[in-house]
Write a protein that holds these residues in place. Structure first.
Motif, mmCIF file in Angstrom:
data_model
loop_
_atom_site.group_PDB
_atom_site.id
_atom_site.type_symbol
_atom_site.label_atom_id
_atom_site.label_comp_id
_atom_site.label_asym_id
_atom_site.label_seq_id
_atom_site.Cartn_x
_atom_site.Cartn_y
_atom_site.Cartn_z
ATOM 1 N N ALA A 83 0.588 -1.019 0.077
ATOM 2 C CA ALA A 83 0.062 -0.426 0.182
ATOM 3 C C ALA A 83 1.192 1.356 0.037
ATOM 4 N N ASP A 84 1.828 1.511 0.827
ATOM 5 C CA ASP A 84 2.856 2.624 1.209
ATOM 6 C C ASP A 84 3.284 2.811 -0.090
ATOM 7 N N ILE A 85 4.072 1.263 -0.325
ATOM 8 C CA ILE A 85 4.504 1.566 -2.274
ATOM 9 C C ILE A 85 3.798 1.946 -3.077
ATOM 10 N N VAL A 86 2.880 1.758 -3.582
ATOM 11 C CA VAL A 86 2.628 2.011 -4.532
ATOM 12 C C VAL A 86 1.655 3.789 -4.527
ATOM 13 N N VAL A 87 1.219 3.827 -3.208
ATOM 14 C CA VAL A 87 0.341 4.782 -3.505
ATOM 15 C C VAL A 87 1.666 6.048 -3.176
ATOM 16 N N GLY A 88 2.982 5.721 -2.495
ATOM 17 C CA GLY A 88 4.053 6.493 -2.565
ATOM 18 C C GLY A 88 4.601 6.960 -3.194
ATOM 19 N N SER A 89 5.254 5.833 -4.298
ATOM 20 C CA SER A 89 5.948 6.274 -5.522
ATOM 21 C C SER A 89 5.167 6.651 -6.315
ATOM 22 N N SER A 90 3.899 6.509 -6.585
ATOM 23 C CA SER A 90 3.406 7.259 -7.372
ATOM 24 C C SER A 90 3.061 9.013 -6.643
ATOM 25 N N LEU A 91 3.229 9.260 -5.623
ATOM 26 C CA LEU A 91 3.484 10.575 -5.154
ATOM 27 C C LEU A 91 4.987 11.327 -5.345
ATOM 28 N N TYR A 92 5.944 10.155 -5.552
ATOM 29 C CA TYR A 92 6.941 11.072 -5.798
ATOM 30 C C TYR A 92 6.962 12.726 -6.694
ATOM 31 N N GLU B 174 1.787 17.863 5.457
ATOM 32 C CA GLU B 174 3.364 17.798 5.301
ATOM 33 C C GLU B 174 3.815 15.976 6.210
ATOM 34 N N LYS B 175 2.213 14.958 6.617
ATOM 35 C CA LYS B 175 2.754 13.912 7.183
ATOM 36 C C LYS B 175 2.737 13.375 6.111
ATOM 37 N N THR B 176 2.386 13.308 4.599
ATOM 38 C CA THR B 176 2.218 12.464 3.191
ATOM 39 C C THR B 176 3.359 13.382 2.696
ATOM 40 N N ARG B 177 4.020 14.304 2.335
ATOM 41 C CA ARG B 177 5.565 14.551 2.169
ATOM 42 C C ARG B 177 6.209 13.250 2.661
ATOM 43 N N ALA B 178 6.514 13.714 3.966
ATOM 44 C CA ALA B 178 7.713 13.316 4.639
ATOM 45 C C ALA B 178 7.422 11.925 4.821
ATOM 46 N N TRP B 179 6.121 11.285 4.694
ATOM 47 C CA TRP B 179 5.476 9.732 4.447
ATOM 48 C C TRP B 179 6.575 9.189 3.025
ATOM 49 N N VAL B 180 6.023 9.770 2.290
ATOM 50 C CA VAL B 180 6.325 9.760 0.473
ATOM 51 C C VAL B 180 8.151 9.498 0.800
ATOM 52 N N ARG B 181 9.201 10.723 0.844
ATOM 53 C CA ARG B 181 9.867 10.492 0.659
ATOM 54 C C ARG B 181 11.059 9.269 2.125
ATOM 55 N N ARG B 182 10.277 8.997 2.687
ATOM 56 C CA ARG B 182 10.291 7.416 3.608
ATOM 57 C C ARG B 182 10.479 6.390 2.777
ATOM 58 N N VAL B 183 9.183 6.359 1.983
ATOM 59 C CA VAL B 183 9.161 5.250 0.952
ATOM 60 C C VAL B 183 10.184 5.021 -0.256
ATOM 61 N N VAL B 184 10.083 6.627 -0.256
ATOM 62 C CA VAL B 184 11.207 7.057 -2.181
ATOM 63 C C VAL B 184 12.347 5.870 -1.530
ATOM 64 N N ALA B 185 13.119 6.455 -0.580
ATOM 65 C CA ALA B 185 14.277 6.304 -0.293
ATOM 66 C C ALA B 185 14.687 5.283 -0.637
ATOM 67 N N TYR B 186 14.028 3.833 -0.359
ATOM 68 C CA TYR B 186 14.674 2.912 -0.962
ATOM 69 C C TYR B 186 14.841 2.609 -2.634
ATOM 70 N N ASP B 187 14.411 3.368 -2.776
ATOM 71 C CA ASP B 187 14.488 3.579 -4.030
ATOM 72 C C ASP B 187 16.171 4.385 -4.028
ATOM 73 N N PRO B 188 17.366 4.222 -4.824
ATOM 74 C CA PRO B 188 18.451 4.878 -5.240
ATOM 75 C C PRO B 188 19.083 5.424 -6.017
ATOM 76 N N ILE B 189 17.528 5.909 -6.568
ATOM 77 C CA ILE B 189 17.211 6.337 -8.207
ATOM 78 C C ILE B 189 16.719 7.650 -7.436
ATOM 79 N N VAL B 190 15.240 8.051 -7.630
ATOM 80 C CA VAL B 190 15.113 9.234 -7.405
ATOM 81 C C VAL B 190 14.196 9.525 -5.288
ATOM 82 N N GLY B 191 15.334 8.521 -4.981
ATOM 83 C CA GLY B 191 15.188 8.212 -3.226
ATOM 84 C C GLY B 191 16.173 9.619 -2.571
ATOM 85 N N LYS B 192 17.096 9.659 -3.551
ATOM 86 C CA LYS B 192 17.945 11.235 -3.689
ATOM 87 C C LYS B 192 17.469 11.828 -3.288
ATOM 88 N N ARG B 193 17.998 12.620 -2.415
ATOM 89 C CA ARG B 193 17.190 13.560 -2.740
ATOM 90 C C ARG B 193 18.116 15.263 -3.285
#
Ligand SMILES: N[C@@H](CCC(=O)N[C@@H](CS)C(=O)NCC(=O)O)C(=O)O
Length: 217
Positions: free
Chosen positions: A160-169, A198-217
């Motif tokens: 659930a987090d992976i699918v929704v969070g990755s779309s919101l990146y 704000e909660k959504t934004r922080a959570w999207v960052r936590r989710v996509v942090a598992y991807d070395p490409i777009v998780g890097k800010r």
């Protein structure tokens, strides 16, 4: 063990989803980025591999899997020694699936509106404003869910987090992680999670942090 090979469109949320799942599960993989000279471009390589034209496609030895949702399920079923992203609980599985549906319906509408403007000769400011309004409205459901806990379902990261969070990146891009493609740069400039998200934004960052490409800010 056979190599996992991911045929991806690097900046596409559906490819991000799979990289986040692979990263969370700690599985090594090889990326095979699809280089397109336009959109949708030449899809012959994907078609000969998987009998359909869209990325992502996962190759695991002789086995070929297409569609991000199918790939997440393949990883879950076939790599049992990795952290789970679905659930063994009968009643909880449909909760995860409801969030997947939320992503494919509620989120894909505003994302699709911005995507269409990326190809317009001159982007329509009204369409972009409407897309931002819709996205931020729909994300109200996420703020509510994330007020109850750190994850959308249960007490650990799930599909659930992976699918929704990755779309919101796409609504939380920076100059550096929007370099995957000019379309990602267009999203970076035109789609934003606004105030009260704000909660959504922080959570999207936590989710996509598992991807070395777009998780890097
Ligand atoms: N089959 C896709 C779902 C639908 C879909 O194709 N969505 C578009 C964008 S919302 C996409 O991912 N396109 C990638 C491509 O053009 O290869 C998936 O793997 O999840």
């Amino acid at each position: 063990m056979s190599t996992l090979r991911l045929h991806e469109l690097t900046g596409s949320p559906n490819s991000v989803k799979v990289r986040v799942a692979l990263g969370y599960k700690g599985l090594d993989y090889e990326r095979v980025p699809l280089e397109l000279d336009g959109f949708p471009g030449d899809r012959a390589a994907l078609i000969s591999l998987s009998r359909q034209p869209r990325a992502p496609v996962l190759q695991h030895g002789e086995t070929i899997i297409f569609d991000s949702g199918a790939i997440l399920r393949y990883l879950e079923a076939n790599f049992p020694d990795t952290p789970p992203i679905f659930t063994t609980d009968y009643a909880t599985l449909p909760e995860i699936e409801r969030w997947e549906l939320f992503s494919r319906t509620q989120l894909s509408e505003p994302v699709g509106m911005v995507f269409s403007q990326a190809f317009a000769p001159a982007p329509d400011a009204e369409v972009l404003a409407k897309a931002n309004q819709l996205l931020n409205e729909h994300c109200g459901a996420l703020e509510d869910a994330l007020s109850q806990g750190d994850f959308l379902v249960g007490d650990h990261l799930s599909a659930a987090d992976i699918v929704v969070g990755s779309s919101l990146y796409l609504a939380d891009l920076t100059e550096s992680n929007s370099k995957t493609h000019p379309i990602a740069a267009f999203f970076g400039a035109h789609l934003k999670l606004g105030e009260g998200r704000e909660k959504t934004r922080a959570w999207v960052r936590r989710v996509v942090a598992y991807d070395p490409i777009v998780g890097k800010r």
